[in-house]
Design a protein around this motif. Structure first.
Motif, PDB file in Angstrom:
ATOM      1  N   ILE A   1      10.986   8.180   1.412  1.00 47.78           N
ATOM      2  CA  ILE A   1       9.741   7.266   0.905  1.00 47.78           C
ATOM      3  C   ILE A   1       8.979   8.001  -0.343  1.00 47.78           C
ATOM      4  O   ILE A   1       8.829   7.198  -1.290  1.00 47.78           O
ATOM      5  CB  ILE A   1       8.459   6.861   2.130  1.00 47.78           C
ATOM      6  N   LEU A   2       8.782   9.270  -0.564  1.00 51.21           N
ATOM      7  CA  LEU A   2       8.242   9.907  -1.746  1.00 51.21           C
ATOM      8  C   LEU A   2       9.351   9.525  -2.781  1.00 51.21           C
ATOM      9  O   LEU A   2       8.814   9.420  -4.115  1.00 51.21           O
ATOM     10  CB  LEU A   2       8.167  11.522  -1.439  1.00 51.21           C
ATOM     11  N   GLY A   3      10.619   9.542  -2.731  1.00 48.33           N
ATOM     12  CA  GLY A   3      11.594   9.569  -3.839  1.00 48.33           C
ATOM     13  C   GLY A   3      11.634   8.110  -4.244  1.00 48.33           C
ATOM     14  O   GLY A   3      11.813   8.111  -5.441  1.00 48.33           O
ATOM     15  N   TRP A   4      11.408   7.187  -3.400  1.00 47.75           N
ATOM     16  CA  TRP A   4      11.402   5.833  -3.767  1.00 47.75           C
ATOM     17  C   TRP A   4      10.330   4.957  -3.643  1.00 47.75           C
ATOM     18  O   TRP A   4       9.905   4.107  -3.352  1.00 47.75           O
ATOM     19  CB  TRP A   4      12.564   5.090  -3.058  1.00 47.75           C
ATOM     20  N   THR A   5       8.992   5.839  -4.190  1.00 53.22           N
ATOM     21  CA  THR A   5       7.776   5.168  -4.056  1.00 53.22           C
ATOM     22  C   THR A   5       7.604   3.963  -4.806  1.00 53.22           C
ATOM     23  O   THR A   5       7.109   2.973  -4.592  1.00 53.22           O
ATOM     24  CB  THR A   5       6.613   6.185  -4.592  1.00 53.22           C
ATOM     25  N   ALA A   6       8.097   3.816  -6.191  1.00 47.70           N
ATOM     26  CA  ALA A   6       8.059   2.744  -6.953  1.00 47.70           C
ATOM     27  C   ALA A   6       8.595   1.497  -6.473  1.00 47.70           C
ATOM     28  O   ALA A   6       8.115   0.504  -6.745  1.00 47.70           O
ATOM     29  CB  ALA A   6       8.422   3.400  -8.561  1.00 47.70           C
ATOM     30  N   GLU A   7       9.896   1.776  -6.086  1.00 42.47           N
ATOM     31  CA  GLU A   7      10.654   0.604  -5.502  1.00 42.47           C
ATOM     32  C   GLU A   7      10.187   0.068  -4.357  1.00 42.47           C
ATOM     33  O   GLU A   7      10.119  -1.167  -4.212  1.00 42.47           O
ATOM     34  CB  GLU A   7      11.938   1.152  -5.042  1.00 42.47           C
ATOM     35  N   ILE A   8       9.352   0.855  -3.425  1.00 45.84           N
ATOM     36  CA  ILE A   8       8.727   0.288  -2.219  1.00 45.84           C
ATOM     37  C   ILE A   8       7.554  -0.332  -2.445  1.00 45.84           C
ATOM     38  O   ILE A   8       7.274  -1.609  -2.080  1.00 45.84           O
ATOM     39  CB  ILE A   8       8.380   1.515  -1.254  1.00 45.84           C
ATOM     40  N   VAL A   9       6.447  -0.009  -3.592  1.00 45.09           N
ATOM     41  CA  VAL A   9       5.613  -0.599  -4.031  1.00 45.09           C
ATOM     42  C   VAL A   9       6.038  -2.014  -4.679  1.00 45.09           C
ATOM     43  O   VAL A   9       5.449  -2.890  -4.546  1.00 45.09           O
ATOM     44  CB  VAL A   9       4.798   0.279  -4.968  1.00 45.09           C
ATOM     45  N   GLY A  10       7.327  -1.833  -5.454  1.00 40.24           N
ATOM     46  CA  GLY A  10       7.533  -3.219  -6.201  1.00 40.24           C
ATOM     47  C   GLY A  10       7.973  -4.233  -5.197  1.00 40.24           C
ATOM     48  O   GLY A  10       8.239  -5.163  -5.573  1.00 40.24           O
ATOM     49  N   LEU A  11       8.503  -3.971  -4.044  1.00 38.23           N
ATOM     50  CA  LEU A  11       8.701  -4.939  -2.959  1.00 38.23           C
ATOM     51  C   LEU A  11       7.643  -5.848  -2.739  1.00 38.23           C
ATOM     52  O   LEU A  11       7.764  -6.929  -2.238  1.00 38.23           O
ATOM     53  CB  LEU A  11       9.380  -4.289  -1.771  1.00 38.23           C
ATOM     54  N   PHE A  12       6.406  -5.197  -2.905  1.00 33.57           N
ATOM     55  CA  PHE A  12       5.271  -5.988  -2.392  1.00 33.57           C
ATOM     56  C   PHE A  12       4.342  -6.407  -3.599  1.00 33.57           C
ATOM     57  O   PHE A  12       3.639  -7.284  -3.602  1.00 33.57           O
ATOM     58  CB  PHE A  12       4.405  -4.858  -1.665  1.00 33.57           C
ATOM     59  N   ILE A  13       4.394  -5.470  -4.548  1.00 39.20           N
ATOM     60  CA  ILE A  13       3.464  -5.799  -5.881  1.00 39.20           C
ATOM     61  C   ILE A  13       4.296  -5.991  -7.013  1.00 39.20           C
ATOM     62  O   ILE A  13       5.209  -5.237  -7.538  1.00 39.20           O
ATOM     63  CB  ILE A  13       2.659  -4.560  -5.977  1.00 39.20           C
ATOM     64  N   SER A  14       4.054  -7.108  -7.821  1.00 41.90           N
ATOM     65  CA  SER A  14       5.070  -7.349  -8.912  1.00 41.90           C
ATOM     66  C   SER A  14       4.361  -6.989 -10.337  1.00 41.90           C
ATOM     67  O   SER A  14       5.041  -6.721 -11.302  1.00 41.90           O
ATOM     68  CB  SER A  14       5.493  -8.881  -9.016  1.00 41.90           C
ATOM     69  N   ASP A  15       2.968  -7.104 -10.285  1.00 39.07           N
ATOM     70  CA  ASP A  15       2.290  -6.601 -11.591  1.00 39.07           C
ATOM     71  C   ASP A  15       2.108  -5.278 -11.841  1.00 39.07           C
ATOM     72  O   ASP A  15       1.802  -4.543 -10.772  1.00 39.07           O
ATOM     73  CB  ASP A  15       0.760  -7.213 -11.214  1.00 39.07           C
ATOM     74  N   PRO A  16       2.716  -4.965 -13.044  1.00 38.69           N
ATOM     75  CA  PRO A  16       3.006  -3.456 -13.281  1.00 38.69           C
ATOM     76  C   PRO A  16       1.722  -2.587 -13.279  1.00 38.69           C
ATOM     77  O   PRO A  16       1.501  -1.653 -12.970  1.00 38.69           O
ATOM     78  CB  PRO A  16       3.685  -3.535 -14.768  1.00 38.69           C
ATOM     79  N   GLU A  17       0.438  -3.304 -13.937  1.00 43.66           N
ATOM     80  CA  GLU A  17      -0.627  -2.520 -13.635  1.00 43.66           C
ATOM     81  C   GLU A  17      -1.432  -2.257 -12.722  1.00 43.66           C
ATOM     82  O   GLU A  17      -1.923  -1.133 -12.357  1.00 43.66           O
ATOM     83  CB  GLU A  17      -1.739  -3.371 -14.779  1.00 43.66           C
ATOM     84  N   MET A  18      -1.305  -3.241 -11.573  1.00 42.79           N
ATOM     85  CA  MET A  18      -1.588  -3.107 -10.249  1.00 42.79           C
ATOM     86  C   MET A  18      -0.668  -2.137  -9.435  1.00 42.79           C
ATOM     87  O   MET A  18      -1.241  -1.287  -8.545  1.00 42.79           O
ATOM     88  CB  MET A  18      -1.809  -4.419  -9.519  1.00 42.79           C
ATOM     89  N   ALA A  19       0.574  -2.048  -9.748  1.00 42.18           N
ATOM     90  CA  ALA A  19       1.543  -1.298  -9.110  1.00 42.18           C
ATOM     91  C   ALA A  19       1.581   0.220  -9.201  1.00 42.18           C
ATOM     92  O   ALA A  19       1.495   1.135  -8.522  1.00 42.18           O
ATOM     93  CB  ALA A  19       3.088  -1.629  -9.701  1.00 42.18           C
ATOM     94  N   LYS A  20       0.768   0.599 -10.544  1.00 41.45           N
ATOM     95  CA  LYS A  20       0.874   2.029 -10.891  1.00 41.45           C
ATOM     96  C   LYS A  20      -0.200   2.881 -10.053  1.00 41.45           C
ATOM     97  O   LYS A  20       0.301   4.005  -9.359  1.00 41.45           O
ATOM     98  CB  LYS A  20       0.161   2.285 -12.393  1.00 41.45           C
ATOM     99  N   PRO A  21      -1.334   2.277  -9.799  1.00 35.80           N
ATOM    100  CA  PRO A  21      -2.348   2.986  -8.687  1.00 35.80           C
ATOM    101  C   PRO A  21      -1.637   2.961  -7.278  1.00 35.80           C
ATOM    102  O   PRO A  21      -1.899   4.093  -6.364  1.00 35.80           O
ATOM    103  CB  PRO A  21      -3.478   2.394  -8.812  1.00 35.80           C
ATOM    104  N   CYS A  22      -1.115   2.108  -7.075  1.00 32.81           N
ATOM    105  CA  CYS A  22      -0.483   1.925  -5.655  1.00 32.81           C
ATOM    106  C   CYS A  22       0.714   2.827  -5.557  1.00 32.81           C
ATOM    107  O   CYS A  22       0.914   3.299  -4.366  1.00 32.81           O
ATOM    108  CB  CYS A  22       0.003   0.611  -5.317  1.00 32.81           C
TER     109      CYS A  22
END
Length: 554
Positions: A85-106
């Motif tokens: 999960i740690l290695g692929w955090t950005a990809e996991i967050v990207g499955l649920f959030i498409s907005d890049p600005e919102m995805a950063k803090p998540c």
């Protein structure tokens, strides 16, 4: 010995990955150093909670697979899942959030949660693995077992840091990840589970059998009260070892978590060619440069773990009976005896060697604020290899001897002068039965079997000093871990203050918006990590004094 401690290779491999890559990883996500230091509360917090609790639960576990191994393997599997999960955090967050600005803090939040989860899970395995060594070995072999543990720890660090210096993208392409960080995460997770599985498969463990079903499983309140009562009533020698560990780890905490990042920052700040060679993967660059210094550190640690046990006097060596032929041989004794006698007299005991190691570490860390070259930073980190070997060996060896003395009668057959844990808590004695073809437990209700061979074997197991059970190993090692983790809170607090004052902004070396002007600006300022290392040196001097004071208690 190698199979018993093999799990420590994977354990230290994973810790090495976290200490080398996770700090620059968080900085690359945009966290400041002061906020990153707060993330590393995960380490001491997980140790503070997990190791004593897991230690007590395992001490009282009646699993048919043994007391330690189920916790070891379960913790390893959970650690591997959290690493993915740690290695692929950005990809996991990207499955649920498409907005890049919102995805950063998540993404930052998920990365921090993953680090906490990894630390909590890995502490379950670490606690059980260390206790397994104490359970399995008698007093005479505790120091040797701890030496093997330090060798495996050093080897795990060496392998981990060596892999960290390799450009994994050039080796594996995109087969196991599209960045250096992801590929290292995959390797660490896989190897950790494998190494723990090897130890669980190879080691025969005793099954605990209590006289009352209710004794094995107490309430959470009773468990915590048990830990607290034991902590407040530690035998003098164990208490002294714990306080040395406390002062030592205020110094070791910043070194372990920030030294690789510090070496990378020294390179980027003070070497003009760094800006020209810097690739788009700044995280990978800092990780590889820092890992190279830690490879040398690990080589020295590993060589020390092999050689130093031969140069340090074993505990109770003057009273142990030896069955092998005296050396040197009779024909060479007139020529060799003076040399052998001189070497024996010159051997320090483990406690003295531990004291000297604190002084070496303090001397090296005092130089950190004055370093301006990659070579000097590498030398300073490397010098700490010998002290780190003793930090991994001495406290566990010394406390292992004390724990086994608690559960063994004196050599003359009289009861031990130590306060045993079972007596302290008023519980009935614990009984152990070998797993996998060991000694069977006789029927408790059949008086006619009282004089059976099985009963005699068990009595020998319970009362022979060379076959101590180590039934209290989990809780005492858990308490030792309390004195290892509490100073890490102190180190975290110190780091947060230092970083807030000296480097309050984002790291220009690692953040994606860095410029050459940013790096030139921070070059003239004190390096926050170097200041933390210097403060750790002062604490190491306190550890040296506390080690010297241990002799008054023993």
């Amino acid at each position: 010995m190698a199979l018993l401690t093999f799990n420590l290779i994977g354990l230290q491999f994973t810790w090495g990955f976290e200490m080398t890559y996770c700090t620059p990883y968080l900085l690359s996500l945009g966290l400041t150093k002061s906020k990153t230091s707060l993330v590393w509360i995960a380490g001491p917090l997980s140790g503070l909670i997990m190791q004593p609790v897991i230690g007590v639960l395992a001490d009282n576990s009646r699993s048919k697979w043994g007391r330690r191994r189920p916790f070891m393997l379960g913790g390893a599997i959970l650690t591997a899942m959290c690493l993915f999960i740690l290695g692929w955090t950005a990809e996991i967050v990207g499955l649920f959030i498409s907005d890049p600005e919102m995805a950063k803090p998540c993404t930052v939040a998920l990365a921090v949660i993953s680090i906490y989860a990894v630390d909590f899970a890995i502490n379950s395995t670490q606690s059980s693995g260390r206790s397994l060594i104490v359970d399995t070995l008698p007093i005479a072999k505790q120091q040797l077992g701890s030496a093997w543990a330090s060798r495996m720890t050093a080897f795990g660090s060496l392998v981990g840091y060596a892999i960290g210096t390799i450009d994994l993208m050039a080796v594996f392409g995109h087969t196991i990840g599209d960045t250096q960080f992801k590929q290292f995460t995959f390797i660490a997770a896989t190897f950790f589970v494998f190494s723990v599985a090897v130890t669980c498969w190879a080691v025969e463990e005793r099954v605990l059998i209590t006289r009352k079903d209710g004794d094995a499983r107490g309430s959470a309140v009773k468990l915590l009260a048990n830990i607290l009562k034991t902590t407040l009533n530690l035998p003098d020698r164990i208490q002294a070892i714990c306080w040395v560990q406390f002062w030592a780890w205020i110094g070791w905490f910043p070194f372990l978590f920030y030294s690789a990042t510090w070496v990378g920052e020294v390179y980027f700040r003070y070497h003009p060619e760094a800006a020209e060679k810097a690739s788009t993967d700044a995280l990978g660059d800092v990780g590889r440069i820092g890992s190279l210094a830690l490879v040398v550190f690990s080589i020295i640690t590993f060589c020390s773990s092999v050689g130093l046990p031969w140069l340090i006097r074993s505990p109770d060596s003057t009273t142990q009976k030896r069955s092998f032929t005296p050396r040197p041989p009779q024909s060479l004794r007139p020529f060799m005896s003076p040399l052998v006698t001189l070497l024996k007299k010159g051997k320090p005991d483990l406690q003295s060697a531990w004291q000297y190691s604190h002084l070496i570490f303090a001397g090296a860390m005092c130089l950190a604020p004055f370093v301006r070259s990659l070579r000097m930073a590498t030398i300073i980190v490397s010098l700490c290899g010998v002290p780190w070997m003793l930090a991994c060996w001495a406290p566990f060896s010394l406390i292992g001897v004390e724990i086994n003395r608690l559960t063994a009668p004196a050599s003359n057959g009289s009861p031990s002068s130590y306060r045993g844990l079972s007596n302290l808590n008023g519980d009935e004695s614990l009984r152990l039965n070998h797993l996998d073809g060991g000694i069977p437990l006789p029927d408790q209700g059949d008086a006619g079997d009282a004089e059976s061979d099985d009963e005699k074997d068990i009595e020998n197991l319970l009362h022979n000093p060379s076959a101590t059970t180590g039934e209290t190993a989990g809780i005492y090692l858990g308490i030792l871990n309390l004195f290892t983790t509490l100073p890490q809170f102190v180190g975290t607090f110190i780091s947060m203050i230092v970083f807030s004052i000296l480097e309050p902004g984002k790291s220009p070396e690692l953040h994606g918006e860095k410029t050459s002007e940013d790096i030139e600006t921070v070059k003239e300022k004190p390096n926050g990590i170097a200041v933390c290392l210097f403060i750790g040196a002062l604490s190491a001097l306190g550890a040296a004094y506390a080690t010297r004071s241990m002799r008054r208690r023993g």
